[in-house]
Write a protein that holds these residues in place. Structure first.
Motif, short mmCIF file in Angstrom:
data_model
loop_
_atom_site.label_atom_id
_atom_site.label_comp_id
_atom_site.label_asym_id
_atom_site.label_seq_id
_atom_site.Cartn_x
_atom_site.Cartn_y
_atom_site.Cartn_z
N GLY A 3 -41.90 20.35 -13.83
CA GLY A 3 -42.45 19.03 -14.10
C GLY A 3 -42.16 18.60 -15.52
N THR A 4 -42.72 17.46 -15.89
CA THR A 4 -42.45 16.90 -17.22
C THR A 4 -43.00 17.76 -18.34
OG1 THR A 4 -44.45 15.58 -16.97
CG2 THR A 4 -42.37 14.54 -16.36
N ASN A 5 -44.03 18.57 -18.07
CA ASN A 5 -44.61 19.42 -19.11
C ASN A 5 -44.03 20.82 -19.13
OD1 ASN A 5 -45.64 20.33 -16.74
ND2 ASN A 5 -47.81 20.13 -17.30
N GLY A 6 -42.95 21.04 -18.34
CA GLY A 6 -42.29 22.33 -18.34
C GLY A 6 -42.88 23.32 -17.36
N VAL A 7 -44.05 23.00 -16.77
CA VAL A 7 -44.68 23.87 -15.80
C VAL A 7 -44.06 23.61 -14.43
CG1 VAL A 7 -46.86 24.50 -14.69
CG2 VAL A 7 -46.83 23.86 -17.11
N LYS A 8 -43.83 24.68 -13.66
CA LYS A 8 -43.22 24.53 -12.35
C LYS A 8 -44.10 23.64 -11.48
CE LYS A 8 -41.32 27.08 -8.46
NZ LYS A 8 -41.06 28.42 -7.86
N ALA A 9 -43.50 22.57 -10.97
CA ALA A 9 -44.25 21.60 -10.17
C ALA A 9 -44.54 22.17 -8.79
CB ALA A 9 -43.46 20.31 -10.05
N LYS A 10 -45.71 21.83 -8.26
CA LYS A 10 -46.04 22.24 -6.90
C LYS A 10 -45.15 21.48 -5.92
CE LYS A 10 -50.77 23.89 -7.36
NZ LYS A 10 -52.12 23.83 -6.75
N GLY A 11 -44.81 22.15 -4.82
CA GLY A 11 -43.81 21.61 -3.91
C GLY A 11 -44.35 20.73 -2.80
N ILE A 12 -43.40 20.24 -2.00
CA ILE A 12 -43.70 19.46 -0.80
C ILE A 12 -43.17 20.26 0.39
CG2 ILE A 12 -43.23 17.32 0.45
CD1 ILE A 12 -42.76 15.99 -2.29
N VAL A 13 -44.00 20.42 1.41
CA VAL A 13 -43.62 21.15 2.62
C VAL A 13 -43.60 20.17 3.78
CG1 VAL A 13 -44.20 23.00 4.23
CG2 VAL A 13 -44.58 23.32 1.77
N VAL A 14 -42.48 20.11 4.49
CA VAL A 14 -42.32 19.20 5.62
C VAL A 14 -42.19 20.02 6.90
CG1 VAL A 14 -40.89 17.41 6.69
CG2 VAL A 14 -41.18 17.47 4.20
N PHE A 15 -43.11 19.79 7.85
CA PHE A 15 -43.00 20.38 9.17
C PHE A 15 -42.22 19.42 10.06
CE2 PHE A 15 -46.70 22.66 7.55
CZ PHE A 15 -46.48 23.95 8.01
N SER A 16 -41.14 19.89 10.67
CA SER A 16 -40.35 18.99 11.50
C SER A 16 -39.50 19.79 12.46
CB SER A 16 -39.45 18.11 10.63
OG SER A 16 -38.31 18.84 10.19
N ALA A 321 -48.03 24.43 -2.61
CA ALA A 321 -47.70 23.04 -2.26
C ALA A 321 -48.74 22.06 -2.78
CB ALA A 321 -47.58 22.88 -0.75
N GLN A 322 -48.27 20.89 -3.21
CA GLN A 322 -49.17 19.80 -3.54
C GLN A 322 -49.35 18.87 -2.35
OE1 GLN A 322 -47.40 16.59 -6.01
NE2 GLN A 322 -45.59 17.92 -6.17
N ALA A 323 -48.38 18.90 -1.42
CA ALA A 323 -48.42 18.00 -0.27
C ALA A 323 -47.76 18.65 0.93
CB ALA A 323 -47.73 16.68 -0.59
N VAL A 324 -48.33 18.39 2.10
CA VAL A 324 -47.75 18.80 3.38
C VAL A 324 -47.52 17.54 4.19
CG1 VAL A 324 -48.23 19.92 5.59
CG2 VAL A 324 -48.74 21.12 3.46
N ILE A 325 -46.34 17.43 4.80
CA ILE A 325 -46.01 16.26 5.62
C ILE A 325 -45.66 16.74 7.02
CG2 ILE A 325 -44.45 14.30 5.93
CD1 ILE A 325 -44.00 14.31 2.90
#
Length: 486
Positions: A3-16, A321-325
């Motif tokens: 992320g912008t602060n250098g910390v690894k950003a939480k991801g997005i998981v897509v079920f499909s 994850a920060q989001a699941v779709i």
């Protein structure tokens, strides 16, 4: 990705699944780029139709078609550069052999022998690497040749044959995916994760609300002209979904299949062993199910229920994850098979995942009918929640899977619903969903050419997802009406 602060950003998981969600790959990529985070696709491996059915019959192993489809779809397009090799690789791995059996085998040999025009614009190094695995699977096909069993190349996918060759050579499905991902130049920030990491075949079954059972994904979703028979459910052996009664015809069919020397175990269900190469995914080709699907579960080759665990990498992706779709696609054969695996429901229920977004299908299909009682948005959300709760069951029998899930629990698995409005779209009861703590977001779609239904507009969907996930305020264009309505 950081992320912008250098910390690894939480991801997005897509079920499909495969085909339907492929249309939204650019949407998810745009949201990923804006959030500067990893993106993971979770793909089921229970498909037993099309060319996958012939590979499973001869070699066993997972259904790989949807995994191959997603990897090839993720080949990056660079509008600023004329990359003819990437385009050629995409065409190559998506190519299907002719429907005619003899013409298909003839074309296959011309590909293996590097004489086919498909090799044009693919560099010598990549060509020989790809060809080595095609030659390997060809050798394995010849080794398995028997008077009772010959491989049918009709409509075979070259990408599926390549993945199978790589899996057989390495002994690892995961390694085969890594190899194809590398050849396709899939960005390292994007992962394609099979729901189960395995070298074995995993089939699913469906129980209908009227007590009937269907075995095999293809029979559930896209049956061929002679679909697998509907079997009555019984309460024998304490399992409400087992069926030990077998007719004389079924016994004769079992004996017939046992005479064929292939990867199927003796005595395994004929409905899982019939050729299913040719079928149609068009809604008009599939008749209504006699009743609604009640639930989905995994079975072994003899029809007994099993409870396989999810791929550990899927659980790891969910835990960070920060989001699941839950993407568009077949609800019960593309989404639910990944949700019912051990470990998935518990990971989804974690409140640290802030956004659990269901993108509602633009129409109902065979799985979400019948036409007299089509699924509503409430039914879709309920099916997702029920699958996630079943994933957490400790019981080996299906009694636990049949218990009613309290609606108050649904928001643990779905927090937001994105939907269209227009002809044939499922009914959305915003008030009921709101009382359950689920926010509804309507986006405008565009009419499909020549069809009386609407599809998602990519820009509108990207905007909805970014606004929902706190990315930025909506941008309104003067030339078009508002694409987003909360």
């Amino acid at each position: 990705m950081n992320g912008t602060n250098g910390v690894k950003a939480k991801g997005i998981v897509v079920f499909s699944g495969g085909s339907a969600a492929n249309n939204l790959v650019d949407v998810f990529k745009a949201v990923q780029n804006h959030k500067k985070c990893p993106l993971s696709y979770v793909i089921p491996i229970s498909d037993n139709g099309g060319s996958s059915s012939e590979l499973i019959r001869v070699f066993g192993g997972p259904g790989i078609g949807d995994v191959r489809s997603r990897l090839v779809r993720l080949i990056p397009d660079d509008p600023d550069h004329d990359d003819s090799e990437k385009a050629a690789i995409k065409v190559f791995f998506n190519h299907r052999l002719p429907k005619d059996r003899h013409a298909a085998k003839k074309e296959w040999l011309s590909i293996v022998e590097a004489e086919h025009p498909l090799w044009s614009n693919i560099s010598s190094a990549k060509k020989e690497l790809i060809r080595s695995f095609l030659n390997h699977v060809n050798m394995e096909i010849l080794k398995r040749l028997r008077p009772s069993s010959t491989f049918d190349f009709s409509s075979a996918s070259i990408g599926n044959l390549f993945l199978t060759g790589a899996r057989l050579f390495s002994g690892s499905f995961e390694s085969a995916i890594y190899l194809l991902s590398s050849i396709c130049s899939v960005p390292p920030s994007i992962s394609v994760l099979p729901a189960i990491t395995t070298n074995f075949t995993h089939h699913i079954a469906a129980g209908l609300s009227n007590g009937l059972q269907i075995t095999g994904q293809n029979a559930i979703s896209h049956p061929i002209s002679q679909p697998s028979p509907l079997l009555p459910l019984s309460n024998l052996d304490g399992n409400p979904y087992s069926s030990t009664a077998t007719s004389d015809t079924e016994e004769q069919e079992t004996e017939k299949h046992d005479k064929i020397e292939d990867a199927n175990l003796p005595g395994s269900l004929p409905s899982l062993r019939r050729p299913q190469i040719l079928f149609s995914k068009s809604s008009s080709s599939s008749s209504d199910l006699p009743a609604r699907i009640s639930r989905i579960w995994y079975i072994n080759p003899y029809g007994q229920e099993i409870r396989p665990p999810a791929n550990p990498k899927v659980i790891s992706a969910l835990n960070s994850a920060q989001a699941v779709i839950y993407s568009i696609g077949s609800l019960y054969t593309s989404i639910v098979p990944s949700l019912i695996l051990k470990g998935v429901g518990e990971a989804l229920a974690d409140p640290k995942i802030r956004f659990k977004i269901l993108i509602l299908n633009s129409t109902n299909d065979r799985e979400t009918g019948p036409r007299e009682t089509p699924f509503t948005a409430v039914d879709f959300v309920g099916a997702v929640a029920k699958a996630a709760v079943y994933s957490q069951s400790t019981s080996a029998s299906m009694g636990a899977g049949e218990k009613e899930v309290r609606k108050e629990e649904w928001k643990s698995y779905v927090t937001h619903l994105i939907h269209l409005t227009g002809p044939q779209t499922p009914v959305v009861d915003k008030e009921e969903l709101s009382t359950l703590g689920i926010e509804c977001i309507k986006v405008y779609g565009r009419r499909a050419d020549g069809e009386n239904w609407v599809r998602y507009d990519e820009k509108a969907l990207v905007q909805a997802l970014e606004v929902l996930m706190g990315g930025r305020p909506p941008k309104m264009e003067r030339s078009r009406r508002n694409t987003l309505e909360g």
